[in-house]
Write an enzyme that holds these catalytic residues in place. Structure first.
Site, short mmCIF file in Angstrom:
data_model
loop_
_atom_site.label_atom_id
_atom_site.label_comp_id
_atom_site.label_asym_id
_atom_site.label_seq_id
_atom_site.Cartn_x
_atom_site.Cartn_y
_atom_site.Cartn_z
N TYR A 33 -60.78 -1.54 7.02
CA TYR A 33 -60.34 -2.08 8.30
C TYR A 33 -59.77 -3.47 8.15
CZ TYR A 33 -64.34 -5.27 8.70
OH TYR A 33 -65.24 -6.28 8.49
N ARG A 52 -53.60 -7.06 2.63
CA ARG A 52 -55.01 -6.85 2.22
C ARG A 52 -55.44 -5.42 2.55
NH1 ARG A 52 -59.59 -10.80 4.46
NH2 ARG A 52 -59.15 -9.63 6.35
N ARG A 100 -68.49 17.79 5.16
CA ARG A 100 -69.28 16.78 4.46
C ARG A 100 -69.64 17.20 3.03
NH1 ARG A 100 -74.21 15.05 3.12
NH2 ARG A 100 -74.56 12.80 3.23
N LYS A 147 -62.41 -4.44 1.98
CA LYS A 147 -62.85 -4.59 3.38
C LYS A 147 -63.20 -3.22 3.96
CE LYS A 147 -61.63 -7.44 7.41
NZ LYS A 147 -62.91 -8.11 7.56
N GLU A 180 -71.23 -15.50 0.92
CA GLU A 180 -70.41 -15.72 2.13
C GLU A 180 -71.26 -15.38 3.35
OE1 GLU A 180 -67.13 -12.89 2.36
OE2 GLU A 180 -68.36 -11.35 1.41
N LEU A 205 -65.38 -11.26 0.22
CA LEU A 205 -64.10 -10.83 0.75
C LEU A 205 -63.12 -12.00 0.64
CD1 LEU A 205 -62.59 -8.54 2.33
CD2 LEU A 205 -63.00 -9.94 4.36
N1 PDD Z 1 -64.67 -10.30 9.18
N2 PDD Z 1 -66.22 -12.26 4.77
C1 PDD Z 1 -66.59 -11.14 5.41
C2 PDD Z 1 -67.73 -10.35 4.88
C3 PDD Z 1 -65.91 -10.75 6.58
O1 PDD Z 1 -66.28 -9.63 7.23
C4 PDD Z 1 -64.85 -11.56 7.07
C5 PDD Z 1 -64.08 -11.18 8.30
C6 PDD Z 1 -64.51 -12.71 6.35
C7 PDD Z 1 -63.37 -13.60 6.77
O2 PDD Z 1 -62.14 -12.98 6.51
P1 PDD Z 1 -60.83 -13.30 7.38
O3 PDD Z 1 -60.65 -14.77 7.30
O4 PDD Z 1 -59.77 -12.55 6.70
O5 PDD Z 1 -61.09 -12.83 8.79
C8 PDD Z 1 -65.21 -13.02 5.20
C9 PDD Z 1 -63.96 -9.79 10.33
C10 PDD Z 1 -63.43 -10.87 11.21
C11 PDD Z 1 -64.82 -8.78 11.06
O6 PDD Z 1 -65.46 -8.02 10.37
O7 PDD Z 1 -64.82 -8.74 12.29
#
Ligand code: PDD
Length: 284
Positions: A33, A52, A100, A147, A180, A205
């Site tokens: 996503y 990405r 499945r 992601k 993170e 990420l």
């Molecule tokens: N999440 N690390 C993780 C684990 C994340 O899920 C996200 C973003 C980030 C920051 O990435 P970016 O700057 O590209 O948004 C870092 C999104 C916003 C979400 O899951 O809603």
């Protein structure tokens, strides 16, 4: 007018939007996503997000549902139908639908779902408020650079944070280093004014906001280094903040029971917020 979602070629009322129960996204979290901020009707770093997405798909050998150009057309139409100028786009691509079974068959048609959310415009004042984070063990898998929608560890962690009255949870690896946040990248500023964030790798990420901040820091001649830092180092830092496409940049003024710096958002962070705000403005 109600919310409209996009599902596999159709724009449908949000409440009626559905995918099959045998979708591998539902069965195996076999799905990736993106979340993209929308400011003044424009995507913030839209191309970076689509690149990405492409990388996540490639790493998992999921077929790309359509070209970037077509994805952008769907995004535009979804924003138009939902009348959104400030908010975010959520898009998810799963491997597709199949009975499945752990091994996936070749040639599945990927499922593409998009939703749009209305949010308040970027507001410096709101971002100037400091937030608290709590530390939790990082219990995720070893490919956090992809992601995927396999977000249970993050969802548990953020719920824990919320119950503690915290805004975010920072995850700590087995060696005591901060990886993170559950949905954001983690940053500190040490006593000699150096900005520090963990280097890219399979354990975090590669945030698009992270990339933009590093670019801005470089351009402004700010001191920065990409390296891991421990929870202790973070607690002793001068400043800290957390970044993502949806929360932008939030000053962290407390980690667990430790106050960070003066306990108020610091100068460095406020400068980065300003730089990032201007950077977004330039894209609108
Ligand atoms: N999440 N690390 C993780 C684990 C994340 O899920 C996200 C973003 C980030 C920051 O990435 P970016 O700057 O590209 O948004 C870092 C999104 C916003 C979400 O899951 O809603």
């Amino acid at each position: 007018m109600g919310r409209i979602a996009y599902v596999n070629g159709r724009y449908v009322p949000h409440g009626m939007a559905q995918v099959h129960i045998e979708d591998r996204g539902f069965q195996f979290a076999d799905s990736v996503y993106e979340v993209i901020a929308v400011q003044g009707g424009h995507l913030i770093d839209g191309d970076e997000h689509l690149d990405r997405l492409e990388r996540s798909l490639r790493e998992l050998t999921i077929t790309s549902p359509m070209s970037h150009r077509s994805l952008k057309l769907v995004i535009r139409e979804l924003l138009r139908q939902n009348r959104i100028t400030y908010g975010s786009i959520y898009m998810q691509v799963s491997r597709g639908q199949a009975d499945r079974d752990f091994p996936f068959p070749e040639g599945l048609k990927p499922t593409l779902v998009m939703t749009a959310k209305r949010l308040k415009p970027f507001d410096y004042k709101l971002l100037y408020n400091g937030v608290k984070v709590v530390s939790i063990a990082d219990i995720r898998w070893k490919r956090c650079d992809i992601k995927t929608v396999s977000l249970l560890a993050g969802a548990m962690g953020k719920t824990f944070a919320k119950k503690q009255g915290a805004f975010e949870a920072w995850q700590i690896d087995a060696q005591g280093f901060v990886t993170e946040g559950t949905a954001s990248n983690a940053w500190i500023v040490n006593s000699d004014g150096t900005l520090i964030t963990r280097a890219l790798g399979a354990d975090i990420l590669g945030g698009i906001t992270r990339k933009a901040i590093l670019k801005l820091a470089h351009k402004e001649g700010l001191k920065y280094v990409e390296r891991a830092f421990t929870l202790e180092e973070a607690k002793a830092a001068q400043e800290a903040f957390t970044s993502s496409s949806t929360m932008f940049i939030r000053p962290v003024v407390q980690i667990d029971d430790s106050k960070i710096g003066t306990g108020e958002p610091g100068e460095f962070c406020l400068k980065v917020i300003k730089l990032y705000g201007d950077y977004m403005e330039q894209q609108t």
